[in-house]
Design a protein around this motif. Sequence first.
Motif, PDB file in Angstrom:
ATOM      1  N   UNK A 237       0.823  -1.206   0.000  1.00  0.00           N
ATOM      2  CA  UNK A 237       0.000   0.000   0.000  1.00  0.00           C
ATOM      3  C   UNK A 237       0.860   1.261   0.000  1.00  0.00           C
ATOM      4  N   UNK A 238       2.068   1.173   0.532  1.00  0.00           N
ATOM      5  CA  UNK A 238       2.967   2.334   0.528  1.00  0.00           C
ATOM      6  C   UNK A 238       3.326   2.754  -0.887  1.00  0.00           C
ATOM      7  N   UNK A 239       3.447   1.788  -1.784  1.00  0.00           N
ATOM      8  CA  UNK A 239       3.732   2.100  -3.189  1.00  0.00           C
ATOM      9  C   UNK A 239       2.562   2.857  -3.799  1.00  0.00           C
ATOM     10  N   UNK A 240       1.344   2.391  -3.516  1.00  0.00           N
ATOM     11  CA  UNK A 240       0.163   3.077  -4.034  1.00  0.00           C
ATOM     12  C   UNK A 240       0.050   4.494  -3.481  1.00  0.00           C
ATOM     13  N   UNK A 241       0.341   4.647  -2.210  1.00  0.00           N
ATOM     14  CA  UNK A 241       0.289   5.984  -1.597  1.00  0.00           C
ATOM     15  C   UNK A 241       1.274   6.929  -2.269  1.00  0.00           C
ATOM     16  N   UNK A 242       2.434   6.416  -2.604  1.00  0.00           N
ATOM     17  CA  UNK A 242       3.432   7.230  -3.292  1.00  0.00           C
ATOM     18  C   UNK A 242       2.903   7.727  -4.632  1.00  0.00           C
ATOM     19  N   UNK A 243       2.275   6.835  -5.391  1.00  0.00           N
ATOM     20  CA  UNK A 243       1.766   7.181  -6.717  1.00  0.00           C
ATOM     21  C   UNK A 243       0.604   8.164  -6.633  1.00  0.00           C
ATOM     22  N   UNK A 244      -0.359   7.880  -5.761  1.00  0.00           N
ATOM     23  CA  UNK A 244      -1.601   8.658  -5.743  1.00  0.00           C
ATOM     24  C   UNK A 244      -1.517   9.914  -4.881  1.00  0.00           C
ATOM     25  N   UNK A 245      -0.615   9.920  -3.908  1.00  0.00           N
ATOM     26  CA  UNK A 245      -0.541  11.054  -2.978  1.00  0.00           C
ATOM     27  C   UNK A 245       0.684  11.932  -3.230  1.00  0.00           C
ATOM     28  N   UNK A 246       1.383  11.644  -4.330  1.00  0.00           N
ATOM     29  CA  UNK A 246       2.519  12.470  -4.770  1.00  0.00           C
ATOM     30  C   UNK A 246       3.620  12.560  -3.719  1.00  0.00           C
ATOM     31  N   UNK A 292       1.807   9.704 -14.307  1.00  0.00           N
ATOM     32  CA  UNK A 292       0.830   9.952 -15.367  1.00  0.00           C
ATOM     33  C   UNK A 292      -0.568   9.549 -14.920  1.00  0.00           C
ATOM     34  N   UNK A 293      -1.555  10.131 -15.547  1.00  0.00           N
ATOM     35  CA  UNK A 293      -2.939   9.762 -15.272  1.00  0.00           C
ATOM     36  C   UNK A 293      -3.192   8.315 -15.664  1.00  0.00           C
ATOM     37  N   UNK A 294      -2.496   7.854 -16.689  1.00  0.00           N
ATOM     38  CA  UNK A 294      -2.633   6.463 -17.134  1.00  0.00           C
ATOM     39  C   UNK A 294      -2.218   5.492 -16.025  1.00  0.00           C
TER      40      UNK A 294
END
Length: 310
Positions: A237-246, A292-294
């Motif tokens: 989940x930390x990886x996702x947080x990095x992507x989505x939360x900048x 990216x948005x993609x």
Amino acid sequence: MERTLLLVPSGSFYYFNSMQLPDVVVFPVFREVHGASEMVWKAMRKLRLAASSLFYTDWYKDLQSFSKIIVFDLTVWLDPALLRNINRHKNPDAKCYLYSWNIVRDKQVVLGHLAACRKYGFSYYSYDENDCKQYGFRFNTIMYDENLRLPERALTSDILFLGFLKDRKAKMLALHQIISDAGMKPEFVIVENGNQHEDLPFTIRHSYVNYADYLDMVSQSKAILDITQQGQNGFSMRVMESIFLNKKLVSTNMALLSANFYDPNNILVIDLQNPDEEALTVFLRSEFHPYSQETRHYYSVGSWINRFQQ
């Protein structure tokens, strides 16, 4: 109209209780119980009784209305009768999936879950490709709520870690020292139950940190530290947080180096045994490059749901 049911272990499970998607309904499996009812509930779960359904939340009454049912693996650990109960009462045409975002630690229990999936018409998916290859699971990524936003806070730290100390005390102390010696501020929040760590330069929490509080911490930090388990190559989940939360990401997961979204400006993969002080310092002082948005759309919950195919 097709409706999807997501069954999660609790109402405080990450961001799911506040997530809103068209035709997607999220429920914790069980309602809260106390006193004598709690004793009965625990006994039914231990005995694997179908009557555990007496303690389900409202999803069970509405089960026939769902065309896709996705069950998180932790819910099956909570209720061994769950897959059987769903199979008996679901719409006959509904497609059912068990999803694991934990690597296999107890092989016998997981093989039992896999056998139950085969018996009751569930497809078993995992976020970890190593486990998929070893046990014959199907693969799906981890995911995030693309509508989630951080509160606006001033930065108070350069890198944040939240988690259990386990057997990593010496390594975490060394990493904390390296960051501090470079003139930057680490914020390491350790969750411990009863253990005493007054001698450590960490913030100690003796109880569960809810996700909203954690996100408040993230909003005040430039980067997130991701410490993976031995043998894990699935993205946390930390990886996702990095992507989505900048947020920048410092991780021990070597699989990130071959990810299609890998950007050395945003992700630093380190060896916790021997971290590169200079590389860490340069990385934390450089700017973040938004994804990216993609990429964000691919890892969104909506796209994740669509990747479940019978």
